[in-house]
Write an enzyme that holds these catalytic residues in place. Sequence first.
Site, PDB file in Angstrom:
ATOM      1  CB  CYS A   1      24.538  20.684 -13.412  1.00 24.05           C
ATOM      2  SG  CYS A   1      23.735  18.930 -13.608  1.00 24.05           S
TER       3      CYS A   1
ATOM      4  CG  HIS B   1      21.226  23.167 -11.840  1.00 24.27           C
ATOM      5  ND1 HIS B   1      20.673  22.729 -12.763  1.00 24.27           N
ATOM      6  CD2 HIS B   1      21.879  21.936 -11.074  1.00 24.27           C
ATOM      7  CE1 HIS B   1      20.304  21.243 -13.461  1.00 24.27           C
ATOM      8  NE2 HIS B   1      21.241  20.798 -11.942  1.00 24.27           N
TER       9      HIS B   1
ATOM     10  CG  ASN C   1      19.166  17.737 -13.450  1.00 31.00           C
ATOM     11  OD1 ASN C   1      19.351  18.514 -13.852  1.00 31.00           O
ATOM     12  ND2 ASN C   1      19.919  17.393 -11.950  1.00 31.00           N
TER      13      ASN C   1
HETATM   14  N1  ACO Z   1      14.621   3.837  -5.227  1.00 27.44           N
HETATM   15  C1  ACO Z   1      15.133   3.490  -4.170  1.00 27.44           C
HETATM   16  N2  ACO Z   1      15.942   3.539  -3.540  1.00 27.44           N
HETATM   17  C2  ACO Z   1      16.434   4.080  -3.893  1.00 27.44           C
HETATM   18  C3  ACO Z   1      16.468   4.453  -5.538  1.00 27.44           C
HETATM   19  C4  ACO Z   1      15.798   4.759  -5.760  1.00 27.44           C
HETATM   20  N3  ACO Z   1      15.242   5.207  -6.452  1.00 27.44           N
HETATM   21  N4  ACO Z   1      17.832   4.555  -5.447  1.00 27.44           N
HETATM   22  C5  ACO Z   1      18.764   4.671  -4.595  1.00 27.44           C
HETATM   23  N5  ACO Z   1      18.238   4.070  -3.845  1.00 27.44           N
HETATM   24  C6  ACO Z   1      18.357   2.922  -2.512  1.00 27.44           C
HETATM   25  C7  ACO Z   1      19.941   2.949  -2.336  1.00 27.44           C
HETATM   26  O1  ACO Z   1      20.349   2.029  -3.149  1.00 27.44           O
HETATM   27  C8  ACO Z   1      20.144   2.728  -0.936  1.00 27.44           C
HETATM   28  O2  ACO Z   1      19.590   1.592  -0.312  1.00 27.44           O
HETATM   29  P1  ACO Z   1      20.561   0.921   0.793  1.00 27.44           P
HETATM   30  O3  ACO Z   1      20.553   2.016   1.980  1.00 27.44           O
HETATM   31  O4  ACO Z   1      19.932  -0.333   1.280  1.00 27.44           O
HETATM   32  O5  ACO Z   1      21.931   0.799   0.309  1.00 27.44           O
HETATM   33  C9  ACO Z   1      19.174   4.125  -0.393  1.00 27.44           C
HETATM   34  O6  ACO Z   1      18.571   4.294  -1.436  1.00 27.44           O
HETATM   35  C10 ACO Z   1      20.153   5.036  -0.229  1.00 27.44           C
HETATM   36  O7  ACO Z   1      20.616   5.896  -1.000  1.00 27.44           O
HETATM   37  P2  ACO Z   1      21.912   6.524  -1.135  1.00 27.44           P
HETATM   38  O8  ACO Z   1      22.492   6.816  -2.347  1.00 27.44           O
HETATM   39  O9  ACO Z   1      22.663   6.577  -0.376  1.00 27.44           O
HETATM   40  O10 ACO Z   1      21.100   7.972  -0.989  1.00 27.44           O
HETATM   41  P3  ACO Z   1      20.688   9.317  -0.899  1.00 27.44           P
HETATM   42  O11 ACO Z   1      20.408   9.777   0.425  1.00 27.44           O
HETATM   43  O12 ACO Z   1      22.209   9.910  -1.619  1.00 27.44           O
HETATM   44  O13 ACO Z   1      20.279  10.060  -2.243  1.00 27.44           O
HETATM   45  C11 ACO Z   1      20.505  11.161  -4.377  1.00 27.44           C
HETATM   46  C12 ACO Z   1      20.404   9.612  -3.529  1.00 27.44           C
HETATM   47  C13 ACO Z   1      19.052  11.618  -3.896  1.00 27.44           C
HETATM   48  C14 ACO Z   1      21.509  10.601  -5.506  1.00 27.44           C
HETATM   49  C15 ACO Z   1      21.174  11.681  -3.001  1.00 27.44           C
HETATM   50  O14 ACO Z   1      22.486  11.198  -2.998  1.00 27.44           O
HETATM   51  C16 ACO Z   1      21.532  12.757  -4.667  1.00 27.44           C
HETATM   52  O15 ACO Z   1      20.990  14.435  -4.459  1.00 27.44           O
HETATM   53  N6  ACO Z   1      22.595  12.963  -4.545  1.00 27.44           N
HETATM   54  C17 ACO Z   1      23.054  14.758  -5.918  1.00 27.44           C
HETATM   55  C18 ACO Z   1      22.551  14.566  -7.056  1.00 27.44           C
HETATM   56  C19 ACO Z   1      22.004  14.858  -8.026  1.00 27.44           C
HETATM   57  O16 ACO Z   1      21.141  15.339  -7.607  1.00 27.44           O
HETATM   58  N7  ACO Z   1      21.999  15.067  -9.135  1.00 27.44           N
HETATM   59  C20 ACO Z   1      21.365  14.978 -10.147  1.00 27.44           C
HETATM   60  C21 ACO Z   1      22.320  15.515 -10.951  1.00 27.44           C
HETATM   61  S1  ACO Z   1      24.488  16.041 -11.105  1.00 27.44           S
HETATM   62  C22 ACO Z   1      23.949  17.803 -10.937  1.00 27.44           C
HETATM   63  O17 ACO Z   1      22.637  18.429 -11.286  1.00 27.44           O
HETATM   64  C23 ACO Z   1      24.641  18.403 -10.230  1.00 27.44           C
END
Ligand code: ACO
Length: 355
Positions: free
Chosen positions: A114, A282, A312
């Site tokens: 990224c 990004h 992304n």
């Molecule tokens: N749909 C529905 N529920 C989901 C999904 C989905 N697609 N994905 C995860 N969940 C659920 C999980 O199972 C969890 O359920 P639980 O509470 O019953 O265990 C709940 O949602 C919360 O999950 P988390 O993984 O803790 O969710 P979080 O609030 O951290 O959000 C996310 C996840 C969006 C990935 C967040 O961590 C984030 O934005 N991280 C940054 C990562 C990113 O953007 N990466 C992109 C690539 S890297 C880059 O470009 C830099």
Amino acid sequence: MKAHTRVYGTGFVTGEVCVPNERFTKVCDTTDEWIRERSGIQQRYFVREGTATSDLAVDASRKALDDAGWKAEELDYIVVATMTPDYYFPGVGSLVQAKLGLPPIPCLDIRQQCSGFVYGLQVCDALIRAGAAKKLLFIGAEIHSGFMPFSKHGWDVLNGDSDESVTPEEREWNSRFRHLTVLFGDAAGALCVGPTDNPDRGVLGFALHSDGKDATSLYVPSAGFAYRPYFSEEHIREGRYVPFMEGRNVFKMAVTKMPEAIHEVLEKTGLTLDDVKLLIPHQANLRISEGVQKQLKLPDERIYNNIHRYGNTTAATIPIGYDECRKSGKVKQGDLVAFAGLGAGFHWGAALMRE
Ligand code: ACO
């Protein structure tokens, strides 16, 4: 700080199939609301099977060449940023060179995920300053659909070619990866880059960093020479070809390191945040961009977001955003533009450019 390197043309393409969030609900346990709330994404584009990263790269390059008014045969260097090359090796650069029908000019792939754009732009600037290139093609291109865990039928459903539900087993399997699969899309963006005599117009500086201590927070635990063989049946069975991501750690790193890098490059170049007309970050996640915006106290009109349309697209996000801003007039000649990214590695950084 004096500019030596300028952008003369830009262009981008996406995969051909637009996939709205709703379609993901048919292949795994997710909802449109969850995806929008957590990431800001409403849709993304995927290629159909058979299109490779080099194909998207070539199509985006042709658009950038047209925009610059350059002929492909005038190019003297190609730099490609990608984490999803057509093959494990060789890289995409020489495939693009051959597909464009060019003579054997130097071609280079860089792997900063990224942060591919900000790192790649520094490589281009250095090549131009060194006199190694005068008409350089710089591409950020990715096809993420290759690491998705879906079956052929799953893809038919996602592509809108079938309404028949996937089996409960397949739905369960796909749902294991739902936190990651909903975030990505396929696209390529390209820039024509060359020297400039105008020291006030072009690339002004960089602040780049890498730290491998948390490399396994975001990585593919397969298809690498840490394993013997480097890819195995077991890896496929366990779904290890899908990237592993500790989402919260990535989030924390991104909202901390991107603002730091922006402040650093401004200090290095003797400029201030008030001088920046537009930040094109990004596009990892709308929440990350909002976090960065908050840290920097930027009003909405000084940060560009388009993740709702493309998801992304890793190394392609900034070139796409930059192309849209140039062509819509959001960025005009004389405007100071900041770019910033963070991604797997971790690699992160920022760049400044006067349009
Ligand atoms: N749909 C529905 N529920 C989901 C999904 C989905 N697609 N994905 C995860 N969940 C659920 C999980 O199972 C969890 O359920 P639980 O509470 O019953 O265990 C709940 O949602 C919360 O999950 P988390 O993984 O803790 O969710 P979080 O609030 O951290 O959000 C996310 C996840 C969006 C990935 C967040 O961590 C984030 O934005 N991280 C940054 C990562 C990113 O953007 N990466 C992109 C690539 S890297 C880059 O470009 C830099």
